[in-house]
Scaffold this motif. Sequence first.
Motif, PDB file in Angstrom:
ATOM      1  N   HIS A 211       0.844  -1.191   0.000  1.00  0.00           N
ATOM      2  CA  HIS A 211       0.000   0.000   0.000  1.00  0.00           C
ATOM      3  C   HIS A 211       0.881   1.243   0.000  1.00  0.00           C
ATOM      4  CE1 HIS A 211      -3.400  -2.563   0.783  1.00  0.00           C
ATOM      5  NE2 HIS A 211      -2.864  -2.993   1.923  1.00  0.00           N
ATOM      6  N   PRO A 212       0.815   2.065  -1.040  1.00  0.00           N
ATOM      7  CA  PRO A 212       1.580   3.316  -1.015  1.00  0.00           C
ATOM      8  C   PRO A 212       1.028   4.271   0.030  1.00  0.00           C
ATOM      9  CG  PRO A 212       0.149   3.236  -2.932  1.00  0.00           C
ATOM     10  CD  PRO A 212       0.058   1.891  -2.290  1.00  0.00           C
ATOM     11  N   ARG A 213       1.905   5.132   0.522  1.00  0.00           N
ATOM     12  CA  ARG A 213       1.514   6.125   1.513  1.00  0.00           C
ATOM     13  C   ARG A 213       2.012   7.489   1.074  1.00  0.00           C
ATOM     14  NH1 ARG A 213       3.223   2.745   6.999  1.00  0.00           N
ATOM     15  NH2 ARG A 213       1.484   1.248   6.931  1.00  0.00           N
ATOM     16  N   TRP A 214       1.268   8.518   1.471  1.00  0.00           N
ATOM     17  CA  TRP A 214       1.631   9.883   1.103  1.00  0.00           C
ATOM     18  C   TRP A 214       1.472  10.816   2.285  1.00  0.00           C
ATOM     19  CZ3 TRP A 214      -2.265   7.566  -2.247  1.00  0.00           C
ATOM     20  CH2 TRP A 214      -1.717   6.990  -3.394  1.00  0.00           C
ATOM     21  N   GLN A 215       2.390  11.755   2.395  1.00  0.00           N
ATOM     22  CA  GLN A 215       2.202  12.901   3.288  1.00  0.00           C
ATOM     23  C   GLN A 215       1.273  13.861   2.549  1.00  0.00           C
ATOM     24  OE1 GLN A 215       5.958  14.579   4.735  1.00  0.00           O
ATOM     25  NE2 GLN A 215       6.975  12.737   3.958  1.00  0.00           N
ATOM     26  N   THR A 216       0.094  14.032   3.062  1.00  0.00           N
ATOM     27  CA  THR A 216      -0.961  14.742   2.342  1.00  0.00           C
ATOM     28  C   THR A 216      -1.310  16.030   3.071  1.00  0.00           C
ATOM     29  OG1 THR A 216      -1.844  12.592   1.687  1.00  0.00           O
ATOM     30  CG2 THR A 216      -3.254  14.500   1.332  1.00  0.00           C
ATOM     31  N   HIS A 217      -1.077  17.143   2.402  1.00  0.00           N
ATOM     32  CA  HIS A 217      -1.346  18.449   3.003  1.00  0.00           C
ATOM     33  C   HIS A 217      -2.437  19.148   2.203  1.00  0.00           C
ATOM     34  CE1 HIS A 217       2.473  18.195   5.324  1.00  0.00           C
ATOM     35  NE2 HIS A 217       2.869  17.527   4.258  1.00  0.00           N
ATOM     36  N   LEU A 218      -3.577  19.357   2.825  1.00  0.00           N
ATOM     37  CA  LEU A 218      -4.614  20.193   2.235  1.00  0.00           C
ATOM     38  C   LEU A 218      -4.242  21.625   2.574  1.00  0.00           C
ATOM     39  CD1 LEU A 218      -7.301  20.609   0.791  1.00  0.00           C
ATOM     40  CD2 LEU A 218      -8.469  20.133   2.961  1.00  0.00           C
ATOM     41  N   GLU A 219      -3.565  22.250   1.625  1.00  0.00           N
ATOM     42  CA  GLU A 219      -2.970  23.561   1.881  1.00  0.00           C
ATOM     43  C   GLU A 219      -3.996  24.681   1.855  1.00  0.00           C
ATOM     44  OE1 GLU A 219       1.216  24.890   0.387  1.00  0.00           O
ATOM     45  OE2 GLU A 219      -0.240  25.494  -1.149  1.00  0.00           O
ATOM     46  N   ARG A 220      -4.979  24.544   0.979  1.00  0.00           N
ATOM     47  CA  ARG A 220      -6.010  25.565   0.856  1.00  0.00           C
ATOM     48  C   ARG A 220      -7.314  24.893   0.466  1.00  0.00           C
ATOM     49  NH1 ARG A 220      -4.507  29.760  -3.416  1.00  0.00           N
ATOM     50  NH2 ARG A 220      -5.323  28.196  -4.808  1.00  0.00           N
ATOM     51  N   CYS A 221      -8.414  25.365   1.049  1.00  0.00           N
ATOM     52  CA  CYS A 221      -9.720  24.782   0.767  1.00  0.00           C
ATOM     53  C   CYS A 221     -10.782  25.863   0.884  1.00  0.00           C
ATOM     54  CB  CYS A 221     -10.017  23.633   1.725  1.00  0.00           C
ATOM     55  SG  CYS A 221     -11.598  22.818   1.420  1.00  0.00           S
ATOM     56  N   ARG A 222     -11.403  26.172  -0.233  1.00  0.00           N
ATOM     57  CA  ARG A 222     -12.446  27.185  -0.239  1.00  0.00           C
ATOM     58  C   ARG A 222     -13.645  26.697   0.585  1.00  0.00           C
ATOM     59  NH1 ARG A 222     -14.609  27.763  -5.870  1.00  0.00           N
ATOM     60  NH2 ARG A 222     -12.407  28.232  -6.306  1.00  0.00           N
ATOM     61  N   ASN A 223     -14.032  27.468   1.581  1.00  0.00           N
ATOM     62  CA  ASN A 223     -15.146  27.126   2.474  1.00  0.00           C
ATOM     63  C   ASN A 223     -14.892  25.855   3.275  1.00  0.00           C
ATOM     64  OD1 ASN A 223     -16.720  29.336   1.500  1.00  0.00           O
ATOM     65  ND2 ASN A 223     -17.346  28.088  -0.260  1.00  0.00           N
ATOM     66  N   GLY A 224     -13.621  25.527   3.464  1.00  0.00           N
ATOM     67  CA  GLY A 224     -13.259  24.366   4.261  1.00  0.00           C
ATOM     68  C   GLY A 224     -12.092  24.696   5.171  1.00  0.00           C
ATOM     69  N   ARG A 225     -11.419  23.653   5.690  1.00  0.00           N
ATOM     70  CA  ARG A 225     -10.324  23.853   6.627  1.00  0.00           C
ATOM     71  C   ARG A 225      -9.115  23.049   6.178  1.00  0.00           C
ATOM     72  NH1 ARG A 225     -12.134  21.740  12.031  1.00  0.00           N
ATOM     73  NH2 ARG A 225     -13.369  20.341  10.717  1.00  0.00           N
ATOM     74  N   PRO A 226      -7.940  23.660   6.155  1.00  0.00           N
ATOM     75  CA  PRO A 226      -6.722  22.921   5.816  1.00  0.00           C
ATOM     76  C   PRO A 226      -6.404  21.857   6.858  1.00  0.00           C
ATOM     77  CG  PRO A 226      -6.384  25.303   5.644  1.00  0.00           C
ATOM     78  CD  PRO A 226      -7.691  25.096   6.346  1.00  0.00           C
ATOM     79  N   LEU A 231      -1.681   9.371   4.601  1.00  0.00           N
ATOM     80  CA  LEU A 231      -2.710   8.533   3.989  1.00  0.00           C
ATOM     81  C   LEU A 231      -2.102   7.297   3.355  1.00  0.00           C
ATOM     82  CD1 LEU A 231      -5.118  11.041   2.187  1.00  0.00           C
ATOM     83  CD2 LEU A 231      -5.231  10.134   4.522  1.00  0.00           C
ATOM     84  N   GLU A 232      -2.883   6.233   3.382  1.00  0.00           N
ATOM     85  CA  GLU A 232      -2.515   4.963   2.761  1.00  0.00           C
ATOM     86  C   GLU A 232      -3.564   4.612   1.717  1.00  0.00           C
ATOM     87  OE1 GLU A 232      -0.676   1.563   5.129  1.00  0.00           O
ATOM     88  OE2 GLU A 232      -2.744   0.859   4.879  1.00  0.00           O
ATOM     89  N   TRP A 233      -3.120   4.016   0.606  1.00  0.00           N
ATOM     90  CA  TRP A 233      -4.031   3.699  -0.495  1.00  0.00           C
ATOM     91  C   TRP A 233      -4.144   2.196  -0.681  1.00  0.00           C
ATOM     92  CZ3 TRP A 233      -7.950   5.075  -3.191  1.00  0.00           C
ATOM     93  CH2 TRP A 233      -8.217   4.539  -4.445  1.00  0.00           C
ATOM     94  N   HIS A 238     -10.003   0.377  -3.636  1.00  0.00           N
ATOM     95  CA  HIS A 238     -10.144   1.765  -4.077  1.00  0.00           C
ATOM     96  C   HIS A 238     -10.509   2.663  -2.890  1.00  0.00           C
ATOM     97  CE1 HIS A 238     -10.986  -0.635  -7.779  1.00  0.00           C
ATOM     98  NE2 HIS A 238     -10.105   0.223  -8.277  1.00  0.00           N
ATOM     99  N   ARG A 239      -9.687   2.543  -1.838  1.00  0.00           N
ATOM    100  CA  ARG A 239     -10.038   3.211  -0.592  1.00  0.00           C
ATOM    101  C   ARG A 239      -8.796   3.831   0.045  1.00  0.00           C
ATOM    102  NH1 ARG A 239     -12.485  -1.046   3.042  1.00  0.00           N
ATOM    103  NH2 ARG A 239     -10.301  -1.649   3.231  1.00  0.00           N
ATOM    104  N   PHE A 240      -8.959   5.071   0.516  1.00  0.00           N
ATOM    105  CA  PHE A 240      -7.929   5.705   1.327  1.00  0.00           C
ATOM    106  C   PHE A 240      -8.124   5.304   2.778  1.00  0.00           C
ATOM    107  CE2 PHE A 240      -8.150   8.632  -2.290  1.00  0.00           C
ATOM    108  CZ  PHE A 240      -6.805   8.805  -2.588  1.00  0.00           C
ATOM    109  N   GLY A 241      -7.038   5.259   3.510  1.00  0.00           N
ATOM    110  CA  GLY A 241      -7.124   4.953   4.928  1.00  0.00           C
ATOM    111  C   GLY A 241      -5.945   5.545   5.663  1.00  0.00           C
ATOM    112  N   LEU A 242      -5.967   5.400   6.983  1.00  0.00           N
ATOM    113  CA  LEU A 242      -4.863   5.821   7.831  1.00  0.00           C
ATOM    114  C   LEU A 242      -4.016   4.593   8.138  1.00  0.00           C
ATOM    115  CD1 LEU A 242      -6.890   8.034  10.317  1.00  0.00           C
ATOM    116  CD2 LEU A 242      -5.670   8.780   8.266  1.00  0.00           C
ATOM    117  N   PRO A 243      -2.707   4.716   8.151  1.00  0.00           N
ATOM    118  CA  PRO A 243      -1.870   3.574   8.502  1.00  0.00           C
ATOM    119  C   PRO A 243      -2.257   2.997   9.860  1.00  0.00           C
ATOM    120  CG  PRO A 243      -0.532   5.339   7.602  1.00  0.00           C
ATOM    121  CD  PRO A 243      -1.917   5.901   7.781  1.00  0.00           C
TER     122      PRO A 243
END
Length: 258
Positions: A211-226, A231-233, A238-243
């Motif tokens: 399962h590949p893993r990524w450091q995932t940063h939501l840097e900007r989100c209109r009407n949302g929160r960074p 994440l693990e794939w 076809h599902r994202f998850g937490l290690p």
Amino acid sequence: MERSQDAKLDEDDPRSDRAAALASLRVLMATARTRRDPGTVMPLGIPGLDDRLPGGGLGLGLLHEIAPLAEGDEPAALGFTLALVARHLAQAGGEALLVVAPGHPTPYGHGLSGLGLDPGRILLFEVGSDDEAHLALEEALRAQGLRAVAGLLDAGLPLKQGRRLQRAAEATAPLLLVLRPARADLPNGAATRWRIGGAQGARDRFGCLAHPRWQTHLERCRNGRPGTWLLEWDHAAHRFGLPDALAGHAPAARAGRS
């Protein structure tokens, strides 16, 4: 017969090549099936992440920008982009178009399959410049026959072109993604901006990547929160998850700085 096709632009005669490229793209689009998405968002399947996105997921018909966290993280950013496409196609069916500008490797069959994508549902379109990529993306969106459209750009997406793509995507609300290099930081009106870094993936008992893993940063989100997540794939589900090491520890995300 496999439906994936490549169209390559020759840079020697830009005007004739541009017309030929558009003709080739229209042929590709003629094979795509026109369907409507059942919803307006694509949840990533992680409550702590989806809760930060307006509507509980990535907005369909909106532009989403993905970039490497740093130089050298391009493969990780590409993998995350393709995983998003794979998740959406698994939920909604249909086909996706990848428009590949210079500076990006062309995805190949085994690599797509390894991320859970059926190569027969992916249309590949290689172009000679970002301008040609912008044109191809807009043309594909206006054709209204694809469930996902992703552009792999060399110099980023200008604001004017970003707005054009946004308008073109409103009719059928596909998943619309743009992947750019780390250095190409242009304002473009994207609804979300993601920075993706590589992480050590989970391996099976034979030492192979499971399962590949990524450091995932939501840097900007209109009407949302960074926020930030590891994440693990799971390509089979076809599902994202937490290690596993983090799954029992809440919160799994930390708020991004404003």
